[in-house]
Enzyme design. Structure first.
Site, PDB file in Angstrom:
ATOM      1  N   CYS A   1       0.802  -1.227   0.000  1.00  0.00           N
ATOM      2  CA  CYS A   1       0.000   0.000   0.000  1.00  0.00           C
ATOM      3  C   CYS A   1       0.835   1.277   0.000  1.00  0.00           C
ATOM      4  O   CYS A   1       0.268   2.370  -0.023  1.00  0.00           O
ATOM      5  CB  CYS A   1      -0.951  -0.009   1.196  1.00  0.00           C
ATOM      6  SG  CYS A   1      -2.021  -1.450   1.224  1.00  0.00           S
TER       7      CYS A   1
ATOM      8  N   HIS B   1      -1.984   8.183   6.006  1.00  0.00           N
ATOM      9  CA  HIS B   1      -2.384   6.895   5.431  1.00  0.00           C
ATOM     10  C   HIS B   1      -3.817   6.581   5.851  1.00  0.00           C
ATOM     11  O   HIS B   1      -4.626   6.174   5.036  1.00  0.00           O
ATOM     12  CB  HIS B   1      -1.411   5.812   5.882  1.00  0.00           C
ATOM     13  CG  HIS B   1      -1.532   4.534   5.134  1.00  0.00           C
ATOM     14  ND1 HIS B   1      -1.420   4.452   3.768  1.00  0.00           N
ATOM     15  CD2 HIS B   1      -1.766   3.260   5.560  1.00  0.00           C
ATOM     16  CE1 HIS B   1      -1.564   3.195   3.375  1.00  0.00           C
ATOM     17  NE2 HIS B   1      -1.796   2.452   4.444  1.00  0.00           N
TER      18      HIS B   1
ATOM     19  N   GLU C   1      -0.310   5.270  13.611  1.00  0.00           N
ATOM     20  CA  GLU C   1       0.134   6.372  12.761  1.00  0.00           C
ATOM     21  C   GLU C   1      -0.087   7.716  13.441  1.00  0.00           C
ATOM     22  O   GLU C   1       0.786   8.594  13.417  1.00  0.00           O
ATOM     23  CB  GLU C   1      -0.590   6.343  11.419  1.00  0.00           C
ATOM     24  CG  GLU C   1      -0.111   7.430  10.463  1.00  0.00           C
ATOM     25  CD  GLU C   1      -0.867   7.480   9.157  1.00  0.00           C
ATOM     26  OE1 GLU C   1      -0.358   8.105   8.207  1.00  0.00           O
ATOM     27  OE2 GLU C   1      -1.969   6.900   9.070  1.00  0.00           O
TER      28      GLU C   1
ATOM     29  N   LYS D   1      -9.323   8.703   2.305  1.00  0.00           N
ATOM     30  CA  LYS D   1      -9.776   7.378   1.884  1.00  0.00           C
ATOM     31  C   LYS D   1     -11.284   7.181   2.027  1.00  0.00           C
ATOM     32  O   LYS D   1     -11.857   6.307   1.374  1.00  0.00           O
ATOM     33  CB  LYS D   1      -9.030   6.298   2.672  1.00  0.00           C
ATOM     34  CG  LYS D   1      -7.590   6.091   2.223  1.00  0.00           C
ATOM     35  CD  LYS D   1      -6.928   4.947   2.958  1.00  0.00           C
ATOM     36  CE  LYS D   1      -5.560   4.617   2.349  1.00  0.00           C
ATOM     37  NZ  LYS D   1      -4.565   5.669   2.563  1.00  0.00           N
TER      38      LYS D   1
ATOM     39  N   HIS E   1      -9.754   2.661  -0.054  1.00  0.00           N
ATOM     40  CA  HIS E   1      -8.327   2.351   0.051  1.00  0.00           C
ATOM     41  C   HIS E   1      -7.914   1.688  -1.257  1.00  0.00           C
ATOM     42  O   HIS E   1      -8.252   0.531  -1.524  1.00  0.00           O
ATOM     43  CB  HIS E   1      -8.066   1.422   1.224  1.00  0.00           C
ATOM     44  CG  HIS E   1      -6.609   1.196   1.510  1.00  0.00           C
ATOM     45  ND1 HIS E   1      -5.602   1.761   0.748  1.00  0.00           N
ATOM     46  CD2 HIS E   1      -5.978   0.471   2.462  1.00  0.00           C
ATOM     47  CE1 HIS E   1      -4.426   1.393   1.217  1.00  0.00           C
ATOM     48  NE2 HIS E   1      -4.632   0.610   2.263  1.00  0.00           N
TER      49      HIS E   1
ATOM     50  N   PHE F   1       1.649  -3.448   3.789  1.00  0.00           N
ATOM     51  CA  PHE F   1       1.867  -4.802   4.299  1.00  0.00           C
ATOM     52  C   PHE F   1       3.329  -5.188   4.094  1.00  0.00           C
ATOM     53  O   PHE F   1       3.952  -4.829   3.097  1.00  0.00           O
ATOM     54  CB  PHE F   1       0.976  -5.795   3.558  1.00  0.00           C
ATOM     55  CG  PHE F   1      -0.430  -5.880   4.088  1.00  0.00           C
ATOM     56  CD1 PHE F   1      -0.823  -5.210   5.231  1.00  0.00           C
ATOM     57  CD2 PHE F   1      -1.366  -6.664   3.441  1.00  0.00           C
ATOM     58  CE1 PHE F   1      -2.114  -5.296   5.723  1.00  0.00           C
ATOM     59  CE2 PHE F   1      -2.669  -6.759   3.911  1.00  0.00           C
ATOM     60  CZ  PHE F   1      -3.047  -6.082   5.055  1.00  0.00           C
TER      61      PHE F   1
END
Length: 427
Positions: free
Chosen positions: A182, A322, A333, A351, A356, A415
């Protein structure tokens, strides 16, 4: 017996031992294809004015705990690319070509440049042509080997977007694909920044593209408990930083920038929308799916990007986070951002309007950060009805907020522990 794990390095120190002189890559073109709108103007209006994104049930996901998806619905690749060309690309590559055409037109580039070898392409994707791969696997199982398409390799590989843009425009310089889950789109733009700084190119088209609405991928995400199951209200399912967040919603799209060496942009009299000043990347070395619980990896990437730009945390006025709408990721985060940047920056996650988009997320969200700098307007984090009291940030919720800021940050986590951060400044 496994070797003992080394002590965690000091995340407050950037990786680069001797920082290079600051380098400002000029952003001269933006191309966007999103569920919030196709085209930079439409996408910007979508996320800032909270226009209804295209999110809802998809028949191929019927029966899954998450049966909805953020789709691009206001453009038809068959009309824009032609049926023949469209058949030679998986959907993620089609979206990339549409975004690239817009970015190039926005930059006002002369096609005579394409044969110079001084124009590059770097496009990130987490999964590449997964829909076509799944389709052909089903064909093999149901109809036999002779019915499998010979186009499987060129249509399903991760470099399909970069290759398709190169073929469509005739660009003959370096053409690269980046796949860091991502964070792919952000890493692609950071790589482009390095290519310009090194002198390898004068212009690089960079960002991310993704389209992964397949039953297999969404079923796996459901098993991982990473996606929202708020089926009764899909448009409100993605809730970054909200107390009641329960996972992200997958989307599709593409976001590409035209980045130029400042001397090249100046020589041709280009209009500069913003500048990419710094890039940092790191790996958590912690888990295949979970971020480092202390956020040390993304902290390292962010501090490296700031050092690369020659700027301090106090300079940052806005962060496009993110912000996936998952329980642990948002908290990790947010805690890291407060630790590094303090309470000053206005933070958002877009998002909830785009979904996403996995490997495309960094490209789309960096493009939106460019537009935020240009318009001096921070897009809202929609669906933030009950801010999580454990998240210590100034999050722009519900409505876009006008603000004066000269520096913005984009953070991405992927990931496998792939982290990336970009520092951008106003032109």
């Amino acid at each position: 017996m496994s070797a003992p794990k080394a002590a965690a390095p000091d995340a407050s120190r950037p990786y680069r031992r001797t920082p290079l002189p600051p380098f400002e890559a000029a952003v001269t073109g933006v191309g966007l294809v999103t569920a919030a709108g196709t085209g930079a103007r439409a996408a910007w209006s979508g996320v800032t004015e909270r226009l209804a994104p295209s999110v809802g049930p998809r028949p191929e996901l019927d029966g899954l705990p998450c049966d909805f998806f953020y789709s691009v619905t206001d453009c038809d690749p068959r009309e824009l690319l032609g049926v023949g060309a469209q058949r030679l690309m998986d959907r993620f590559a089609q979206l990339a070509v549409i975004a690239a055409r817009e970015a190039v037109a926005d930059a006002g580039l002369d096609p005579a440049l394409w044969e110079s070898g001084r124009v590059g392409i770097v496009i990130g994707s987490a999964h590449g042509g997964l829909p076509f791969y799944d389709e052909q696997y089903a064909t093999l199982a149901e109809r036999g080997a002779r019915r499998v398409s010979p186009k499987l390799a060129p249509l399903s590989v991760v470099n399909g977007a970069a290759s398709s843009v190169s073929l469509d425009l005739g660009i003959q310089g370096p053409s690269l694909a980046v796949s860091t889950a991502c964070s792919s789109g952000t890493v692609a733009i950071g790589t482009a920044h390095q290519m310009l700084r090194s002198g390898a190119c004068d212009i690089v088209i960079a960002g991310g593209a993704e389209s992964t609405c397949t039953r297999l991928l969404i079923a796996s995400a459901c098993s991982l408990k990473a996606v929202s199951t708020r089926r009764e209200d899909p448009a409100a399912a993605c809730r970054p930083f909200d107390t009641h967040r329960d996972g992200f919603v997958v989307g599709e799209g593409a976001g590409l920038l035209v980045l130029e060496h400042p001397d090249h942009a100046r020589a041709r009299g280009a209009t500069v929308r913003a500048r990419v000043n710094g890039y940092g990347a790191s790996s958590d070395a912690h888990s295949a799916v979970a971020p480092d619980p202390e956020g040390l990896g993304i902290e390292r990437a962010l501090r490296t990007a700031l050092a690369d730009a020659g700027l301090s945390p106090a300079d940052v006025g806005h962060v496009n986070a993110h912000g996936t709408s998952t329980l642990s990721n948002d908290l990790i985060e947010a805690t890291m951002l407060r630790r590094v940047l303090g309470e000053g920056p206005l933070v958002t996650s877009t998002k909830a309007m785009t979904g996403h988009t996995l490997g495309a997320a960094g490209g789309i969200e960096t493009a939106l950060t460019v537009l935020a700098l240009q318009h001096q307007l921070v897009p809202p984090t929609v669906n933030l009805d009950a801010p999580d009291p454990e998240i210590p940030l100034e999050i722009v919720a519900k409505e876009a907020r006008a603000a004066s800021f000269g520096c913005a940050v984009k953070t991405s986590l992927g990931f496998g522990g792939h982290n990336a951060a970009l520092v951008l400044t106003r032109a």
